[in-house]
Design a protein around this motif. Structure first.
Motif, PDB file in Angstrom:
ATOM      1  N   LYS A 195       0.831  -1.200   0.000  1.00  0.00           N
ATOM      2  CA  LYS A 195       0.000   0.000   0.000  1.00  0.00           C
ATOM      3  C   LYS A 195       0.872   1.259   0.000  1.00  0.00           C
ATOM      4  O   LYS A 195       0.564   2.245  -0.683  1.00  0.00           O
ATOM      5  N   LEU A 196       1.987   1.216   0.743  1.00  0.00           N
ATOM      6  CA  LEU A 196       2.925   2.334   0.737  1.00  0.00           C
ATOM      7  C   LEU A 196       3.578   2.492  -0.622  1.00  0.00           C
ATOM      8  O   LEU A 196       3.825   3.616  -1.087  1.00  0.00           O
ATOM      9  N   VAL A 197       3.886   1.363  -1.276  1.00  0.00           N
ATOM     10  CA  VAL A 197       4.435   1.435  -2.637  1.00  0.00           C
ATOM     11  C   VAL A 197       3.469   2.181  -3.549  1.00  0.00           C
ATOM     12  O   VAL A 197       3.865   3.082  -4.303  1.00  0.00           O
ATOM     13  N   ALA A 198       2.200   1.813  -3.491  1.00  0.00           N
ATOM     14  CA  ALA A 198       1.206   2.442  -4.353  1.00  0.00           C
ATOM     15  C   ALA A 198       1.084   3.936  -4.087  1.00  0.00           C
ATOM     16  O   ALA A 198       0.856   4.727  -5.016  1.00  0.00           O
ATOM     17  N   LYS A 199       1.270   4.331  -2.846  1.00  0.00           N
ATOM     18  CA  LYS A 199       1.057   5.735  -2.487  1.00  0.00           C
ATOM     19  C   LYS A 199       2.295   6.597  -2.697  1.00  0.00           C
ATOM     20  O   LYS A 199       2.191   7.760  -3.104  1.00  0.00           O
ATOM     21  N   TYR A 200       3.492   6.018  -2.424  1.00  0.00           N
ATOM     22  CA  TYR A 200       4.685   6.868  -2.367  1.00  0.00           C
ATOM     23  C   TYR A 200       5.836   6.464  -3.288  1.00  0.00           C
ATOM     24  O   TYR A 200       6.706   7.295  -3.577  1.00  0.00           O
ATOM     25  N   ALA A 201       5.922   5.214  -3.702  1.00  0.00           N
ATOM     26  CA  ALA A 201       7.180   4.700  -4.252  1.00  0.00           C
ATOM     27  C   ALA A 201       7.275   4.833  -5.769  1.00  0.00           C
ATOM     28  O   ALA A 201       6.277   4.857  -6.492  1.00  0.00           O
ATOM     29  N   ASP A 202       8.528   4.867  -6.225  1.00  0.00           N
ATOM     30  CA  ASP A 202       8.849   4.827  -7.645  1.00  0.00           C
ATOM     31  C   ASP A 202       9.235   3.419  -8.079  1.00  0.00           C
ATOM     32  O   ASP A 202       9.239   3.121  -9.275  1.00  0.00           O
ATOM     33  N   GLY A 203       9.592   2.571  -7.117  1.00  0.00           N
ATOM     34  CA  GLY A 203       9.969   1.201  -7.420  1.00  0.00           C
ATOM     35  C   GLY A 203       9.756   0.320  -6.209  1.00  0.00           C
ATOM     36  O   GLY A 203       9.638   0.804  -5.071  1.00  0.00           O
ATOM     37  N   CYS A 204       9.696  -0.986  -6.437  1.00  0.00           N
ATOM     38  CA  CYS A 204       9.539  -1.937  -5.342  1.00  0.00           C
ATOM     39  C   CYS A 204      10.374  -3.166  -5.645  1.00  0.00           C
ATOM     40  O   CYS A 204      10.798  -3.393  -6.778  1.00  0.00           O
ATOM     41  N   ASN A 205      10.602  -3.975  -4.610  1.00  0.00           N
ATOM     42  CA  ASN A 205      11.332  -5.228  -4.774  1.00  0.00           C
ATOM     43  C   ASN A 205      10.575  -6.315  -4.037  1.00  0.00           C
ATOM     44  O   ASN A 205      10.388  -6.233  -2.824  1.00  0.00           O
ATOM     45  N   ILE A 206      10.143  -7.333  -4.774  1.00  0.00           N
ATOM     46  CA  ILE A 206       9.288  -8.366  -4.202  1.00  0.00           C
ATOM     47  C   ILE A 206       9.651  -9.728  -4.769  1.00  0.00           C
ATOM     48  O   ILE A 206      10.270  -9.845  -5.823  1.00  0.00           O
ATOM     49  N   GLY A 207       9.297 -10.755  -4.042  1.00  0.00           N
ATOM     50  CA  GLY A 207       9.218 -12.087  -4.612  1.00  0.00           C
ATOM     51  C   GLY A 207      10.448 -12.944  -4.576  1.00  0.00           C
ATOM     52  O   GLY A 207      10.357 -14.154  -4.752  1.00  0.00           O
ATOM     53  N   ARG A 222      -1.488  -3.861  -7.776  1.00  0.00           N
ATOM     54  CA  ARG A 222      -2.377  -3.215  -8.747  1.00  0.00           C
ATOM     55  C   ARG A 222      -3.678  -2.756  -8.085  1.00  0.00           C
ATOM     56  O   ARG A 222      -4.182  -1.652  -8.370  1.00  0.00           O
ATOM     57  N   ARG A 223      -4.218  -3.585  -7.193  1.00  0.00           N
ATOM     58  CA  ARG A 223      -5.446  -3.186  -6.495  1.00  0.00           C
ATOM     59  C   ARG A 223      -5.201  -1.958  -5.626  1.00  0.00           C
ATOM     60  O   ARG A 223      -6.037  -1.041  -5.583  1.00  0.00           O
ATOM     61  N   HIS A 224      -4.060  -1.930  -4.941  1.00  0.00           N
ATOM     62  CA  HIS A 224      -3.748  -0.753  -4.131  1.00  0.00           C
ATOM     63  C   HIS A 224      -3.580   0.486  -5.008  1.00  0.00           C
ATOM     64  O   HIS A 224      -4.020   1.585  -4.633  1.00  0.00           O
ATOM     65  N   CYS A 225      -2.957   0.320  -6.163  1.00  0.00           N
ATOM     66  CA  CYS A 225      -2.797   1.445  -7.083  1.00  0.00           C
ATOM     67  C   CYS A 225      -4.151   1.961  -7.549  1.00  0.00           C
ATOM     68  O   CYS A 225      -4.380   3.179  -7.639  1.00  0.00           O
ATOM     69  N   ASP A 226      -5.057   1.050  -7.848  1.00  0.00           N
ATOM     70  CA  ASP A 226      -6.401   1.459  -8.267  1.00  0.00           C
ATOM     71  C   ASP A 226      -7.086   2.250  -7.162  1.00  0.00           C
ATOM     72  O   ASP A 226      -7.733   3.276  -7.422  1.00  0.00           O
ATOM     73  N   GLU A 227      -6.948   1.807  -5.923  1.00  0.00           N
ATOM     74  CA  GLU A 227      -7.567   2.497  -4.795  1.00  0.00           C
ATOM     75  C   GLU A 227      -6.943   3.871  -4.557  1.00  0.00           C
ATOM     76  O   GLU A 227      -7.631   4.822  -4.166  1.00  0.00           O
ATOM     77  N   GLN A 228      -5.614   3.977  -4.797  1.00  0.00           N
ATOM     78  CA  GLN A 228      -4.915   5.239  -4.554  1.00  0.00           C
ATOM     79  C   GLN A 228      -4.973   6.178  -5.760  1.00  0.00           C
ATOM     80  O   GLN A 228      -4.579   7.337  -5.661  1.00  0.00           O
ATOM     81  N   GLY A 229      -5.448   5.686  -6.886  1.00  0.00           N
ATOM     82  CA  GLY A 229      -5.425   6.492  -8.093  1.00  0.00           C
ATOM     83  C   GLY A 229      -4.024   6.645  -8.662  1.00  0.00           C
ATOM     84  O   GLY A 229      -3.698   7.650  -9.306  1.00  0.00           O
ATOM     85  N   THR A 230      -3.180   5.620  -8.447  1.00  0.00           N
ATOM     86  CA  THR A 230      -1.792   5.635  -8.895  1.00  0.00           C
ATOM     87  C   THR A 230      -1.656   4.854 -10.192  1.00  0.00           C
ATOM     88  O   THR A 230      -2.304   3.816 -10.386  1.00  0.00           O
ATOM     89  N   ASP A 231      -0.802   5.343 -11.081  1.00  0.00           N
ATOM     90  CA  ASP A 231      -0.512   4.632 -12.322  1.00  0.00           C
ATOM     91  C   ASP A 231       0.385   3.443 -12.007  1.00  0.00           C
ATOM     92  O   ASP A 231       1.572   3.602 -11.710  1.00  0.00           O
ATOM     93  N   PHE A 232      -0.162   2.255 -12.064  1.00  0.00           N
ATOM     94  CA  PHE A 232       0.582   1.028 -11.771  1.00  0.00           C
ATOM     95  C   PHE A 232       1.813   0.889 -12.653  1.00  0.00           C
ATOM     96  O   PHE A 232       2.875   0.443 -12.205  1.00  0.00           O
ATOM     97  N   ASP A 233       1.711   1.304 -13.889  1.00  0.00           N
ATOM     98  CA  ASP A 233       2.793   1.102 -14.845  1.00  0.00           C
ATOM     99  C   ASP A 233       4.005   1.984 -14.578  1.00  0.00           C
ATOM    100  O   ASP A 233       5.103   1.685 -15.051  1.00  0.00           O
ATOM    101  N   ARG A 234       3.831   3.071 -13.833  1.00  0.00           N
ATOM    102  CA  ARG A 234       4.968   3.961 -13.595  1.00  0.00           C
ATOM    103  C   ARG A 234       5.903   3.424 -12.507  1.00  0.00           C
ATOM    104  O   ARG A 234       7.026   3.907 -12.354  1.00  0.00           O
ATOM    105  N   ILE A 235       5.473   2.418 -11.750  1.00  0.00           N
ATOM    106  CA  ILE A 235       6.276   1.853 -10.662  1.00  0.00           C
ATOM    107  C   ILE A 235       7.172   0.752 -11.203  1.00  0.00           C
ATOM    108  O   ILE A 235       6.696  -0.184 -11.858  1.00  0.00           O
ATOM    109  N   ALA A 236       8.465   0.850 -10.949  1.00  0.00           N
ATOM    110  CA  ALA A 236       9.390  -0.226 -11.322  1.00  0.00           C
ATOM    111  C   ALA A 236       9.137  -1.424 -10.423  1.00  0.00           C
ATOM    112  O   ALA A 236       9.134  -1.300  -9.194  1.00  0.00           O
ATOM    113  N   LYS A 237       8.926  -2.577 -11.021  1.00  0.00           N
ATOM    114  CA  LYS A 237       8.555  -3.777 -10.269  1.00  0.00           C
ATOM    115  C   LYS A 237       9.709  -4.781 -10.360  1.00  0.00           C
ATOM    116  O   LYS A 237       9.802  -5.542 -11.327  1.00  0.00           O
TER     117      LYS A 237
END
Length: 293
Positions: A195-207, A222-237
């Motif tokens: 949720k913090l990634v969706a709200k504040y981050a430019d990139g994340c590291n998972i998995g 992606r669900r958190h991004c939808d809730e926050q109104g964040t562009d999922f595609d702009r976050i480096a995954k």
């Protein structure tokens, strides 16, 4: 899918400098890997934020992450420089923000500032940091991320929380080129971290390189991004990829393909013995990265 690639430099944390006796030469071996990556086509070099070795603490070299980040910023000219990830418990978040801003300027805007809640209990206690259970560390992490964001986006931010507070903290410069550093958050916690990634981050590291875990966590993100109104595609995954000694480039390509199919667009590779043998790094650059450009 186009992917980007980073590589961990040999920092000592994973016992990857023990065959070199002189600490100055150890540092030079680490820097040499960063310079090779800087020659291309790697996007970034990375360090761990730890003080004691793994799989268990030993009396061996582990270079400090932010000092390394600052020096590599001046020893390279092109690659981004990141921490996977900075441990929130080791630096008060306003100080973390100030350090990161300084290194971003030193690197001319090439910083990926990593931050996570931390996990290495022995290390915390050995260095005198107060250890807390997971829920408490996550509450502190949530406050820290908000403070870092404020330090990078507001002139004299104020924050009052249970764990941290700031009162008109001035952070100048905030970063290079009149912009804040890129913030990368590490961890796959679905209720707090993602949720913090969706709200504040430019990139994340998972998995940890596991395609099924990556796929699931990115669905949650992606669900958190939808809730926050964040562009999922702009976050480096991103995810980490630990290579095996002698692993063929064909096998590595297959692993990267599965990671890409799961939705990750960034791979950070750990290459064993790269302090002593540069060929695997060069082979990865020549035979793996171009296949995913």
């Amino acid at each position: 899918m186009s992917m980007r690639f980073g590589v961990f430099v040999p920092q000592g944390w994973r016992m990857d400098l023990v065959e070199i006796d002189d600490p100055v030469e150890q540092y030079e071996a680490m820097t040499a890997v960063a310079k090779l990556a800087d020659a291309g086509p790697w996007d970034s070099v990375w360090v761990y934020d730890h003080f004691h070795t793994v799989p268990e603490p030993t009396v061996n070299t582990t270079f400090e992450a932010w000092t390394v980040s600052a020096t590599l910023a001046r020893d390279t000219s092109r690659v981004k420089i990141g921490q996977m990830v900075g441990c929130n418990g080791y630096r008060q978040p306003s100080l973390y923000a100030k350090i990161a801003s300084t290194v971003d300027v030193a690197s001319r805007g090439r910083l990926y500032a990593g931050l996570g809640a931390g996990w290495y209990e022995h290390e915390w206690k050995a260095y005198g940091y107060e250890w807390a259970d997971v829920p408490e560390r996550m509450r502190a992490f949530r406050e820290a991320v908000e403070i870092v964001h404020k330090m990078w986006t507001e002139e004299q931010p104020v924050f009052q929380g249970k764990h941290y507070r700031i009162d008109g903290a001035i952070n100048q410069p905030k970063g290079a080129g009149q912009r804040k550093p890129d913030l990368w958050l590490g961890g796959g916690g679905e209720k707090v971290t993602l949720k913090l990634v969706a709200k504040y981050a430019d990139g994340c590291n998972i998995g940890g390189g596991d395609p099924e875990v990556i796929r699931h966590k990115l669905d949650v993100l992606r669900r958190h991004c939808d809730e926050q109104g964040t562009d999922f595609d702009r976050i480096a995954k991103s995810t980490s990829l630990n290579l095996e000694p002698g692993e063929s480039t064909a096998a590595i390509r297959e692993r990267v393909e599965r990671i890409a199919e799961a939705g990750a667009d960034y791979v950070i590779a750990y290459i064993p013995r790269v302090a002593y043998e540069h060929e695997p790094l060069l082979a990865f650059a020549d035979e793996v990265i171009p296949q995913f450009s």
